[in-house]
Design a protein around this motif. Structure first.
Motif, PDB file in Angstrom:
ATOM      1  N   LYS A 128       0.938  -1.148   0.070  1.00 54.67           N
ATOM      2  CA  LYS A 128       0.227   0.059   0.129  1.00 54.67           C
ATOM      3  C   LYS A 128       0.922   1.323  -0.092  1.00 54.67           C
ATOM      4  O   LYS A 128       0.536   2.374   0.507  1.00 54.67           O
ATOM      5  CB  LYS A 128      -0.761  -0.001   1.363  1.00 54.67           C
ATOM      6  CG  LYS A 128      -1.764  -0.931   1.234  1.00 54.67           C
ATOM      7  CD  LYS A 128      -2.837  -0.953   2.488  1.00 54.67           C
ATOM      8  CE  LYS A 128      -3.933  -2.137   2.345  1.00 54.67           C
ATOM      9  NZ  LYS A 128      -5.028  -1.813   3.364  1.00 54.67           N
ATOM     10  N   PHE A 172       3.160   4.308  -1.730  1.00 55.30           N
ATOM     11  CA  PHE A 172       2.986   5.609  -2.592  1.00 55.30           C
ATOM     12  C   PHE A 172       2.838   4.969  -4.015  1.00 55.30           C
ATOM     13  O   PHE A 172       1.807   5.319  -4.802  1.00 55.30           O
ATOM     14  CB  PHE A 172       4.045   6.533  -2.681  1.00 55.30           C
ATOM     15  CG  PHE A 172       3.858   7.669  -3.639  1.00 55.30           C
ATOM     16  CD1 PHE A 172       3.021   8.824  -3.052  1.00 55.30           C
ATOM     17  CD2 PHE A 172       4.339   7.973  -4.607  1.00 55.30           C
ATOM     18  CE1 PHE A 172       2.573   9.642  -3.658  1.00 55.30           C
ATOM     19  CE2 PHE A 172       4.179   9.133  -5.467  1.00 55.30           C
ATOM     20  CZ  PHE A 172       3.327   9.894  -4.957  1.00 55.30           C
ATOM     21  N   ARG A 177       1.663   2.359  -5.013  1.00 56.30           N
ATOM     22  CA  ARG A 177       0.359   1.496  -5.406  1.00 56.30           C
ATOM     23  C   ARG A 177      -0.515   1.991  -4.207  1.00 56.30           C
ATOM     24  O   ARG A 177      -1.232   1.297  -3.918  1.00 56.30           O
ATOM     25  CB  ARG A 177       0.841   0.020  -4.911  1.00 56.30           C
ATOM     26  CG  ARG A 177       2.068  -0.818  -5.682  1.00 56.30           C
ATOM     27  CD  ARG A 177       2.159  -2.232  -4.918  1.00 56.30           C
ATOM     28  NE  ARG A 177       3.260  -2.712  -5.691  1.00 56.30           N
ATOM     29  CZ  ARG A 177       4.358  -2.909  -5.229  1.00 56.30           C
ATOM     30  NH1 ARG A 177       4.438  -2.443  -4.073  1.00 56.30           N
ATOM     31  NH2 ARG A 177       5.196  -3.436  -5.573  1.00 56.30           N
ATOM     32  N   MET A 178      -0.782   3.277  -4.204  1.00 62.26           N
ATOM     33  CA  MET A 178      -1.657   3.794  -3.507  1.00 62.26           C
ATOM     34  C   MET A 178      -3.178   3.423  -3.620  1.00 62.26           C
ATOM     35  O   MET A 178      -3.323   3.086  -5.014  1.00 62.26           O
ATOM     36  CB  MET A 178      -1.517   5.303  -3.370  1.00 62.26           C
ATOM     37  CG  MET A 178      -1.959   5.997  -4.724  1.00 62.26           C
ATOM     38  SD  MET A 178      -2.242   8.128  -4.466  1.00 62.26           S
ATOM     39  CE  MET A 178      -0.367   8.478  -4.272  1.00 62.26           C
ATOM     40  N   GLU A 179      -3.957   3.350  -2.682  1.00 60.44           N
ATOM     41  CA  GLU A 179      -5.351   2.931  -3.173  1.00 60.44           C
ATOM     42  C   GLU A 179      -6.116   4.132  -3.513  1.00 60.44           C
ATOM     43  O   GLU A 179      -5.980   5.508  -2.960  1.00 60.44           O
ATOM     44  CB  GLU A 179      -6.124   2.506  -1.660  1.00 60.44           C
ATOM     45  CG  GLU A 179      -5.471   1.357  -1.253  1.00 60.44           C
ATOM     46  CD  GLU A 179      -6.109   1.105   0.343  1.00 60.44           C
ATOM     47  OE1 GLU A 179      -6.925   0.010   0.075  1.00 60.44           O
ATOM     48  OE2 GLU A 179      -6.024   1.699   1.231  1.00 60.44           O
ATOM     49  N   TYR A 229      -1.910   6.203   1.046  1.00 61.13           N
ATOM     50  CA  TYR A 229      -0.951   5.207   1.008  1.00 61.13           C
ATOM     51  C   TYR A 229       0.079   5.274   2.212  1.00 61.13           C
ATOM     52  O   TYR A 229      -0.474   6.194   3.161  1.00 61.13           O
ATOM     53  CB  TYR A 229       0.202   5.775  -0.261  1.00 61.13           C
ATOM     54  CG  TYR A 229       0.852   7.190   0.169  1.00 61.13           C
ATOM     55  CD1 TYR A 229       2.096   6.975   0.768  1.00 61.13           C
ATOM     56  CD2 TYR A 229       0.281   8.279  -0.180  1.00 61.13           C
ATOM     57  CE1 TYR A 229       2.734   8.178   0.911  1.00 61.13           C
ATOM     58  CE2 TYR A 229       1.022   9.429   0.161  1.00 61.13           C
ATOM     59  CZ  TYR A 229       2.118   9.442   0.568  1.00 61.13           C
ATOM     60  OH  TYR A 229       3.002  10.718   0.952  1.00 61.13           O
ATOM     61  N   ARG A 286      -5.074  12.015  -6.205  1.00 61.16           N
ATOM     62  CA  ARG A 286      -3.506  11.765  -6.267  1.00 61.16           C
ATOM     63  C   ARG A 286      -2.812  12.801  -6.298  1.00 61.16           C
ATOM     64  O   ARG A 286      -1.581  12.869  -5.782  1.00 61.16           O
ATOM     65  CB  ARG A 286      -3.253  10.683  -7.373  1.00 61.16           C
ATOM     66  CG  ARG A 286      -2.063  10.192  -7.523  1.00 61.16           C
ATOM     67  CD  ARG A 286      -1.738   9.457  -8.986  1.00 61.16           C
ATOM     68  NE  ARG A 286      -2.555   8.366  -8.966  1.00 61.16           N
ATOM     69  CZ  ARG A 286      -2.417   7.279  -8.721  1.00 61.16           C
ATOM     70  NH1 ARG A 286      -1.269   6.789  -8.013  1.00 61.16           N
ATOM     71  NH2 ARG A 286      -3.107   6.324  -8.774  1.00 61.16           N
TER      72      ARG A 286
END
Length: 139
Positions: free
Chosen positions: A52, A54, A56-58, A71, A115
């Protein structure tokens, strides 16, 4: 069942290492410096590979139609290290690495804006990891 067995085994090993470390002598400044160097490299690896992190942030849609980006990251400034020699006859060492993992969030009207907006820390998680070194490096 296999996962439960692995968790119990890991817990037992951690307890054993902690008991051994608490009855032992502190490491030298050189040993501590080597462990700190290892710990910094470990945290860099954790930040790069965090599921989780940066990269692969949700991005989660909210009920109001906005989006939440989230993240996790570990700041190297939060690292704390201790090194102790084990009471074993061999040259064993135990290293305790403590750090804080922070969860950051941002919102926006769409995923791109969420983002791009400024992220704020929303939660800190204190983590302690135990490593051993029997002369072949930290593990």
């Amino acid at each position: 069942m296999k996962l439960a067995r692995k968790l119990l085994t890991s817990l037992f090993i951690c307890l054993l290492l902690c008991a051994t470390a608490s009855a032992s002598q502190p490491g030298t400044p050189q040993e501590l410096a080597k462990f700190k160097n290892f710990a910094i490299g470990w945290v860099v690896k954790l930040n790069k590979s965090h599921i989780k992190g940066f990269s692969r942030m949700e991005i989660l849609p909210q009920k109001d139609g906005s989006y939440l980006a989230r993240y996790h990251a570990i700041s190297p400034d939060t690292i704390s290290c201790k090194v102790k020699r084990t009471s074993a006859k061999s040259k064993g060492m135990v290293g305790l690495l403590k750090y804080i993992e922070t969860i950051y969030e941002s919102t926006g009207k769409n995923p791109q804006e969420a983002r791009a907006n400024k992220f704020k820390p929303v939660k800190n998680i204190r983590i302690t990891e135990i490593f051993s070194n029997s002369g072949k490096g930290w593990r």
